[in-house]
Motif scaffolding. Sequence first.
Motif, mmCIF file in Angstrom:
data_model
loop_
_atom_site.group_PDB
_atom_site.id
_atom_site.type_symbol
_atom_site.label_atom_id
_atom_site.label_comp_id
_atom_site.label_asym_id
_atom_site.label_seq_id
_atom_site.Cartn_x
_atom_site.Cartn_y
_atom_site.Cartn_z
ATOM 1 N N ARG A 94 1.046 -1.166 -0.132
ATOM 2 C CA ARG A 94 0.028 0.087 0.000
ATOM 3 C C ARG A 94 0.836 1.301 -0.196
ATOM 4 O O ARG A 94 1.984 1.296 0.625
ATOM 5 C CB ARG A 94 -0.995 -0.014 1.299
ATOM 6 C CG ARG A 94 -1.880 -1.212 1.226
ATOM 7 C CD ARG A 94 -2.758 -1.229 2.238
ATOM 8 N NE ARG A 94 -3.428 -2.478 2.500
ATOM 9 C CZ ARG A 94 -3.305 -3.520 2.556
ATOM 10 N NH1 ARG A 94 -2.028 -3.980 2.525
ATOM 11 N NH2 ARG A 94 -4.097 -4.607 2.617
ATOM 12 N N MET A 95 0.468 2.256 -0.739
ATOM 13 C CA MET A 95 1.238 3.468 -0.644
ATOM 14 C C MET A 95 0.256 4.412 -0.280
ATOM 15 O O MET A 95 -0.955 4.920 -0.681
ATOM 16 C CB MET A 95 1.873 3.714 -2.022
ATOM 17 C CG MET A 95 2.476 4.890 -2.203
ATOM 18 S SD MET A 95 3.341 4.980 -3.919
ATOM 19 C CE MET A 95 4.073 6.474 -3.810
ATOM 20 N N ASN A 96 0.732 5.619 0.690
ATOM 21 C CA ASN A 96 0.167 6.772 1.040
ATOM 22 C C ASN A 96 1.366 7.873 1.064
ATOM 23 O O ASN A 96 2.211 7.733 1.683
ATOM 24 C CB ASN A 96 -0.598 6.590 2.209
ATOM 25 C CG ASN A 96 -1.353 7.763 2.297
ATOM 26 O OD1 ASN A 96 -0.655 8.967 3.096
ATOM 27 N ND2 ASN A 96 -2.663 7.606 2.726
ATOM 28 N N TRP A 97 1.260 8.674 0.112
ATOM 29 C CA TRP A 97 2.203 9.884 0.010
ATOM 30 C C TRP A 97 3.538 9.100 -0.471
ATOM 31 O O TRP A 97 3.776 8.418 -1.353
ATOM 32 C CB TRP A 97 2.119 10.828 0.932
ATOM 33 C CG TRP A 97 2.805 12.002 0.980
ATOM 34 C CD1 TRP A 97 3.003 12.950 -0.097
ATOM 35 C CD2 TRP A 97 4.077 12.725 1.676
ATOM 36 N NE1 TRP A 97 3.754 13.899 -0.021
ATOM 37 C CE2 TRP A 97 4.413 13.777 1.167
ATOM 38 C CE3 TRP A 97 4.426 12.127 3.045
ATOM 39 C CZ2 TRP A 97 5.271 14.553 1.872
ATOM 40 C CZ3 TRP A 97 5.297 13.020 3.749
ATOM 41 C CH2 TRP A 97 5.685 14.328 3.185
ATOM 42 N N ASN A 98 4.415 9.371 0.490
ATOM 43 C CA ASN A 98 5.966 8.726 0.262
ATOM 44 C C ASN A 98 6.219 7.541 1.104
ATOM 45 O O ASN A 98 7.116 7.110 1.193
ATOM 46 C CB ASN A 98 7.082 9.683 1.003
ATOM 47 C CG ASN A 98 6.989 10.781 -0.239
ATOM 48 O OD1 ASN A 98 6.592 10.787 -1.272
ATOM 49 N ND2 ASN A 98 7.632 12.029 0.314
ATOM 50 N N GLN A 112 1.891 9.783 11.193
ATOM 51 C CA GLN A 112 1.788 10.695 12.516
ATOM 52 C C GLN A 112 3.282 11.090 13.039
ATOM 53 O O GLN A 112 3.302 12.219 13.353
ATOM 54 C CB GLN A 112 1.234 9.693 13.612
ATOM 55 C CG GLN A 112 -0.298 9.308 13.332
ATOM 56 C CD GLN A 112 -0.897 8.226 14.444
ATOM 57 O OE1 GLN A 112 -0.149 7.745 15.140
ATOM 58 N NE2 GLN A 112 -1.880 7.877 14.077
ATOM 59 N N ARG A 113 4.241 10.371 12.809
ATOM 60 C CA ARG A 113 5.499 10.755 13.033
ATOM 61 C C ARG A 113 5.941 11.887 12.364
ATOM 62 O O ARG A 113 6.685 12.697 12.606
ATOM 63 C CB ARG A 113 6.522 9.491 12.927
ATOM 64 C CG ARG A 113 6.440 8.491 13.953
ATOM 65 C CD ARG A 113 7.273 7.358 13.787
ATOM 66 N NE ARG A 113 8.895 7.935 13.791
ATOM 67 C CZ ARG A 113 9.914 7.375 13.193
ATOM 68 N NH1 ARG A 113 9.683 6.211 12.368
ATOM 69 N NH2 ARG A 113 11.000 8.031 13.259
ATOM 70 N N ILE A 129 8.829 19.102 3.717
ATOM 71 C CA ILE A 129 7.440 19.307 2.989
ATOM 72 C C ILE A 129 6.516 18.580 4.032
ATOM 73 O O ILE A 129 6.734 17.736 4.642
ATOM 74 C CB ILE A 129 7.547 18.332 1.696
ATOM 75 C CG1 ILE A 129 8.754 19.010 0.778
ATOM 76 C CG2 ILE A 129 6.259 18.117 1.097
ATOM 77 C CD1 ILE A 129 9.030 18.153 -0.230
ATOM 78 N N GLU A 130 5.262 19.577 4.310
ATOM 79 C CA GLU A 130 4.320 19.032 4.972
ATOM 80 C C GLU A 130 3.396 17.977 4.208
ATOM 81 O O GLU A 130 3.502 17.656 2.998
ATOM 82 C CB GLU A 130 3.475 20.090 5.544
ATOM 83 C CG GLU A 130 4.012 21.101 6.109
ATOM 84 C CD GLU A 130 4.755 20.790 7.622
ATOM 85 O OE1 GLU A 130 4.154 19.895 8.284
ATOM 86 O OE2 GLU A 130 5.726 21.204 7.983
ATOM 87 N N LEU A 131 2.741 17.122 5.153
ATOM 88 C CA LEU A 131 1.843 15.935 4.638
ATOM 89 C C LEU A 131 0.793 16.776 3.576
ATOM 90 O O LEU A 131 0.616 17.904 3.983
ATOM 91 C CB LEU A 131 1.233 15.061 5.408
ATOM 92 C CG LEU A 131 1.918 14.152 6.413
ATOM 93 C CD1 LEU A 131 1.231 13.728 7.568
ATOM 94 C CD2 LEU A 131 2.220 13.151 5.425
ATOM 95 N N PRO A 132 0.483 16.042 2.240
ATOM 96 C CA PRO A 132 -0.492 16.539 1.837
ATOM 97 C C PRO A 132 -1.913 16.460 2.530
ATOM 98 O O PRO A 132 -2.126 15.682 3.364
ATOM 99 C CB PRO A 132 -0.686 15.984 0.295
ATOM 100 C CG PRO A 132 0.133 14.635 0.868
ATOM 101 C CD PRO A 132 1.138 14.902 2.047
#
Length: 132
Positions: A94-98, A112-113, A129-132
């Motif tokens: 599974r992939m979420n952002w990076n 969360q980290r 870079i902030e989370l999208p």
Amino acid sequence: MIAGSGFCLESPVPVLSPTLYAELNLQTATTLLIPTEHAERALYVLSGEALLDGEPVEPHSLVILPVGEEMTLFAESDCHAVLFGGAPLDGPRRMNWNFVSSDPARIDEARQRWAAGDWPTVPGESERIELP
């Protein structure tokens, strides 16, 4: 051989699973038989004109090779390509952002980290870079 093994060659680069990562520099009219020793294989042509089992492969295109089938690559002109692949993964990813994992809980923990700033920095980088 950049990494892994293939064509009776083995790279000195350590790998953690069966891997194929080979740079191909074929002269005009060269034929290369691509064996089935790796279950998953793909071909990326960087430059030149090539035929894969008689079908044209455009430069800057990726072709996924069928499992279990030997394929013939023919260079119609000088051809620079990369052949890569290896053993299939042991399950879905599974992939979420990076973040990539087979366990969704690990992705949640990583998000969360990251949001809390609890992540090692890249040496020489000051931008975050902030989370999208």
